[in-house]
Design a protein around this motif. Structure first.
Motif, short mmCIF file in Angstrom:
data_model
loop_
_atom_site.label_atom_id
_atom_site.label_comp_id
_atom_site.label_asym_id
_atom_site.label_seq_id
_atom_site.Cartn_x
_atom_site.Cartn_y
_atom_site.Cartn_z
N PHE A 24 -40.33 -28.47 -2.91
CA PHE A 24 -39.84 -29.32 -1.82
C PHE A 24 -38.36 -29.09 -1.60
O PHE A 24 -37.59 -29.00 -2.57
CB PHE A 24 -40.10 -30.80 -2.13
N LEU A 25 -37.97 -28.99 -0.35
CA LEU A 25 -36.57 -28.85 0.00
C LEU A 25 -36.00 -30.24 0.25
O LEU A 25 -36.65 -31.08 0.87
CB LEU A 25 -36.43 -27.98 1.25
N PRO A 26 -34.78 -30.49 -0.20
CA PRO A 26 -34.19 -31.82 0.02
C PRO A 26 -33.76 -31.99 1.49
O PRO A 26 -33.58 -31.02 2.21
CB PRO A 26 -32.97 -31.82 -0.91
N LEU A 27 -33.59 -33.24 1.87
CA LEU A 27 -33.06 -33.54 3.20
C LEU A 27 -31.55 -33.29 3.18
O LEU A 27 -30.96 -33.04 2.13
CB LEU A 27 -33.37 -34.99 3.57
N SER A 28 -30.93 -33.36 4.32
CA SER A 28 -29.50 -33.11 4.43
C SER A 28 -28.70 -34.13 3.62
O SER A 28 -29.01 -35.33 3.66
CB SER A 28 -29.08 -33.20 5.90
N PRO A 29 -27.68 -33.70 2.88
CA PRO A 29 -26.82 -34.66 2.17
C PRO A 29 -26.15 -35.65 3.12
O PRO A 29 -25.87 -36.79 2.75
CB PRO A 29 -25.78 -33.77 1.49
N ALA A 30 -25.92 -35.24 4.36
CA ALA A 30 -25.34 -36.14 5.35
C ALA A 30 -26.28 -37.31 5.62
O ALA A 30 -25.82 -38.44 5.88
CB ALA A 30 -25.04 -35.40 6.65
N TYR A 31 -27.59 -37.09 5.54
CA TYR A 31 -28.58 -38.15 5.78
C TYR A 31 -28.42 -39.26 4.74
O TYR A 31 -28.44 -40.45 5.09
CB TYR A 31 -29.98 -37.56 5.72
N VAL A 32 -28.23 -38.89 3.49
CA VAL A 32 -28.06 -39.88 2.42
C VAL A 32 -26.79 -40.69 2.67
O VAL A 32 -26.79 -41.92 2.57
CB VAL A 32 -28.01 -39.18 1.04
N LYS A 33 -25.71 -40.01 3.03
CA LYS A 33 -24.44 -40.70 3.28
C LYS A 33 -24.52 -41.62 4.50
O LYS A 33 -24.02 -42.75 4.47
CB LYS A 33 -23.32 -39.68 3.47
N VAL A 85 -28.27 -49.03 -3.46
CA VAL A 85 -28.45 -48.03 -4.53
C VAL A 85 -29.90 -47.53 -4.54
O VAL A 85 -30.15 -46.33 -4.64
CB VAL A 85 -28.05 -48.62 -5.90
N TYR A 86 -30.84 -48.46 -4.41
CA TYR A 86 -32.26 -48.08 -4.36
C TYR A 86 -32.52 -47.15 -3.17
O TYR A 86 -33.25 -46.16 -3.29
CB TYR A 86 -33.13 -49.34 -4.25
N GLY A 87 -31.90 -47.45 -2.02
CA GLY A 87 -32.06 -46.61 -0.83
C GLY A 87 -31.52 -45.21 -1.05
O GLY A 87 -32.13 -44.23 -0.61
N VAL A 88 -30.37 -45.10 -1.71
CA VAL A 88 -29.80 -43.77 -1.99
C VAL A 88 -30.73 -42.98 -2.91
O VAL A 88 -30.99 -41.80 -2.67
CB VAL A 88 -28.39 -43.90 -2.62
N ILE A 89 -31.25 -43.63 -3.93
CA ILE A 89 -32.19 -42.95 -4.84
C ILE A 89 -33.42 -42.49 -4.06
O ILE A 89 -33.87 -41.35 -4.21
CB ILE A 89 -32.59 -43.87 -6.02
N LYS A 106 -42.65 -35.55 1.02
CA LYS A 106 -42.76 -36.47 -0.12
C LYS A 106 -41.69 -37.53 -0.02
O LYS A 106 -40.58 -37.30 0.50
CB LYS A 106 -42.66 -35.72 -1.45
N SER A 107 -42.02 -38.71 -0.53
CA SER A 107 -41.09 -39.83 -0.54
C SER A 107 -41.54 -40.83 -1.59
O SER A 107 -42.63 -40.71 -2.15
CB SER A 107 -41.03 -40.51 0.83
N GLY A 108 -40.68 -41.81 -1.85
CA GLY A 108 -41.05 -42.90 -2.74
C GLY A 108 -40.35 -42.86 -4.08
O GLY A 108 -40.26 -41.81 -4.70
N VAL A 109 -39.85 -44.02 -4.48
CA VAL A 109 -39.23 -44.17 -5.79
C VAL A 109 -40.26 -44.75 -6.76
O VAL A 109 -40.55 -44.18 -7.79
CB VAL A 109 -37.98 -45.08 -5.72
N ILE A 110 -40.81 -45.88 -6.40
CA ILE A 110 -41.81 -46.54 -7.24
C ILE A 110 -43.20 -46.09 -6.83
O ILE A 110 -44.01 -45.68 -7.64
CB ILE A 110 -41.66 -48.07 -7.15
N PHE A 111 -43.49 -46.19 -5.53
CA PHE A 111 -44.77 -45.76 -4.99
C PHE A 111 -44.56 -44.40 -4.33
O PHE A 111 -44.15 -44.31 -3.19
CB PHE A 111 -45.31 -46.79 -4.00
N LYS A 112 -44.83 -43.35 -5.07
CA LYS A 112 -44.59 -41.99 -4.59
C LYS A 112 -45.75 -41.54 -3.71
O LYS A 112 -46.89 -41.90 -3.95
CB LYS A 112 -44.43 -41.04 -5.76
#
Length: 180
Positions: A24-33, A85-89, A106-112
């Motif tokens: 999996f390729l990550p989304l843009s770092p700008a998106y997280v910011k 913080v949860y959103g950033v993770i 793919k997405s999800g921290v608790i429910f992947k």
């Protein structure tokens, strides 16, 4: 009568491809910011509104409410920080994978969750970007499955050029398969 080459052989479980082994390729770092900035801004507006209600000169608040507001401010600030913080993770976990025959997200921290869509079943692909996304050069790629009214999934936070490339690849790949 004609003979057909239809077969329906059993597939061994050990030979199935592993969805979690996709690269999996990550989304843009700008998106997280950008998402973090938006979340913090929303929580800041809520806190400022509460402070304005607490210190406003137009009417007097009941004393139980005056006593509760400082604790409420701390609780809201803590909740806002925790959810940010949860959103950033969560944003850092999100990713996409384009393979020869399918597109996955793919997405999800608790429910992947991992959603995969065969490219041949993709009926429509849209690029979406609001004013904030446009300012930071981001776009969402919405994938519509054949037979579905709603989009199957959306991949947010892609650099706009990468989103356009993915869209073009999917459209060309579908056309080639239709002509074969």
């Amino acid at each position: 009568m004609s003979t057909s080459s239809f077969s329906n052989e059993t597939i061994e479980n050990s030979s199935l491809p592993k969805a979690r082994e996709q690269q999996f390729l990550p989304l843009s770092p700008a998106y997280v910011k950008v998402n973090l900035l938006c979340r913090l801004l929303i929580w800041l507006v809520i806190l400022v509104a509460l402070v304005v209600v607490y210190w406003q000169p137009w009417f007097e608040l009941p004393s139980p409410m005056q006593a509760a507001i400082p604790s409420l401010l701390i609780a809201i600030a803590s909740l806002g920080l925790l959810l940010s913080v949860y959103g950033v993770i969560g944003d850092k976990i999100k990713g996409y994978a384009l393979r020869e025959h399918d597109l996955s997200y793919k997405s999800g921290v608790i429910f992947k969750s991992i959603i995969s869509q065969p490219i041949l079943r993709i009926q429509h692909v849209e690029l979406k970007h609001g004013p904030i996304d446009r300012h930071f050069g981001l776009a969402s790629l919405e994938v519509f499955s054949a037979g579905g009214a709603m989009h199957t999934f959306a991949i947010p936070g892609l650099p706009e050029e990468k989103a356009r490339e993915l869209r073009q690849y999917i459209l060309e790949h579908g056309d080639i398969a239709a002509n074969e």
